[in-house]
Scaffold this active site. Sequence first.
Site, PDB file in Angstrom:
ATOM      1  N   ASP A  55      25.445 -47.620 -68.072  1.00  0.00           N
ATOM      2  CA  ASP A  55      25.671 -49.003 -68.489  1.00  0.00           C
ATOM      3  C   ASP A  55      26.786 -49.598 -67.634  1.00  0.00           C
ATOM      4  O   ASP A  55      27.915 -49.112 -67.639  1.00  0.00           O
ATOM      5  CB  ASP A  55      26.066 -49.020 -69.962  1.00  0.00           C
ATOM      6  CG  ASP A  55      26.167 -50.419 -70.545  1.00  0.00           C
ATOM      7  OD1 ASP A  55      26.157 -51.398 -69.770  1.00  0.00           O
ATOM      8  OD2 ASP A  55      26.261 -50.538 -71.777  1.00  0.00           O
ATOM      9  N   HIS A  84      22.081 -50.886 -69.298  1.00  0.00           N
ATOM     10  CA  HIS A  84      22.512 -51.635 -70.478  1.00  0.00           C
ATOM     11  C   HIS A  84      21.355 -52.147 -71.323  1.00  0.00           C
ATOM     12  O   HIS A  84      21.405 -52.107 -72.549  1.00  0.00           O
ATOM     13  CB  HIS A  84      23.375 -52.821 -70.021  1.00  0.00           C
ATOM     14  CG  HIS A  84      23.951 -53.625 -71.140  1.00  0.00           C
ATOM     15  ND1 HIS A  84      24.940 -53.145 -71.975  1.00  0.00           N
ATOM     16  CD2 HIS A  84      23.679 -54.887 -71.578  1.00  0.00           C
ATOM     17  CE1 HIS A  84      25.266 -54.063 -72.862  1.00  0.00           C
ATOM     18  NE2 HIS A  84      24.507 -55.128 -72.654  1.00  0.00           N
ATOM     19  N   SER A  87      24.263 -54.794 -77.384  1.00  0.00           N
ATOM     20  CA  SER A  87      25.251 -55.552 -76.636  1.00  0.00           C
ATOM     21  C   SER A  87      26.224 -56.235 -77.606  1.00  0.00           C
ATOM     22  O   SER A  87      26.733 -55.607 -78.524  1.00  0.00           O
ATOM     23  CB  SER A  87      24.553 -56.541 -75.705  1.00  0.00           C
ATOM     24  OG  SER A  87      25.445 -57.052 -74.741  1.00  0.00           O
TER      25      SER A  87
END
Length: 422
Positions: free
Chosen positions: A317, A351, A222
């Site tokens: 994602d 994600h 991330s």
Amino acid sequence: MTYPVRLRLLPIARCLFDEPIVVKIDGLRSKQVVTIRARTTDERGMLFSSSAAYRADAGGEIDLSRDPSIGGSYTGVEPMGLLWSMKPQILHKDFRKTRALDPVMVNFSLHEEEGRMLAEATNERFLMRDGVSRVPVQEGNINGVLFTPPGEGPFPAVLDLYTSMSEKRACLLANKGFVTLAVPVLSGRPQQIHLDHFADAVHFLQQLPKVSSKGVGIVSRSKAGDIALSLATFVRGVKAVVWINGCSANAGLPLYYKNKQLLPALMFDRKKLFSTNSGAVISKYAMHDPLNTESRDSLVPIERACGSFLFVASEDDLAWDSKAYMENMVERLTNNGKENFESVCYPGAGHCLEPPYEPFCSSALNIFTGMPALWGGEPRAHAAAEVHLWRKIQEFLRTHLSCEAAQTKPKMLNQKDDQDDI
């Protein structure tokens, strides 16, 4: 003769967090239908649970590594399905496991169709293998936790970057033979990020007596992903970077290094946050396009990096378009004649790719928007991706952080040997 019903966790009920177990049941009636339930709480006390129905074979036995679930939280043959399919008691909560010292306790219970419990067992999933040391590090700009494998070494060194502080992945890597320093990218509500703090962490690892070479690896996901890219580009000694569902540009906050701005921030447009009926938002298309003229200065110039990259993107994602970011980086490196990368794409994954066998996280608070976010992914495909990726990360780090790899200097054109002098 009637035998008691048994629920067994094999090979033993106590295992590492990232190790699979086999759930076996015997003593049932032939073809009896039962429900197996799993329950655990995270370090906040949040309850997570799952259940699945199974039909015993003719001998009254069930083996989750062999037999399919016929209903419940999942169906089909899924040996670890009771773990990854657990859901929180409250919507939009992730499974919070940031401290390494406390094990995760999972209760498995077996129930008749009417609900009466027939047997139960507890699985203790611990993060620290015997002999691994855990030492908090508060030195200069570094505020993290260092995990060191047992023995004299030498060991490869890894900087583990999470957006917020978490010891989980770093400790699990130490179990595998890596000296690992866990450091958060964000603390509080900063207005800017200073790369110096993370450069100090790289240099700290390089100086440890048990570290095998001067090359340091980085694992990131991330927002931490673009910090890892920047370290590989601007800081000497970074030899291997694992980038998981990150951004190809410096996202969210301006990046400073040695008292000057290094990269401006790639911003997002709150008007492009897509609201859903669950109350969570999809932020995938809210980020500005880093390839647009007005945003290109925020791109991390990874073409200048000496080390190797493992790019990992989930096709589902919903936090941001990590696959497009990965494709852009691959294209830029290829166009510059670089072959210092691998890329992996996972269909159906979301994600939050983590070490395997924890509850799938479909939505949770996004600290940048301050709102619950949908992370994307289909639980079964996501869980399979985590198992594959965890092995891939270890293989990649071992390959590029070995003593032999450290002795081979990459060739760079028009660049000083010391990347710190930018």
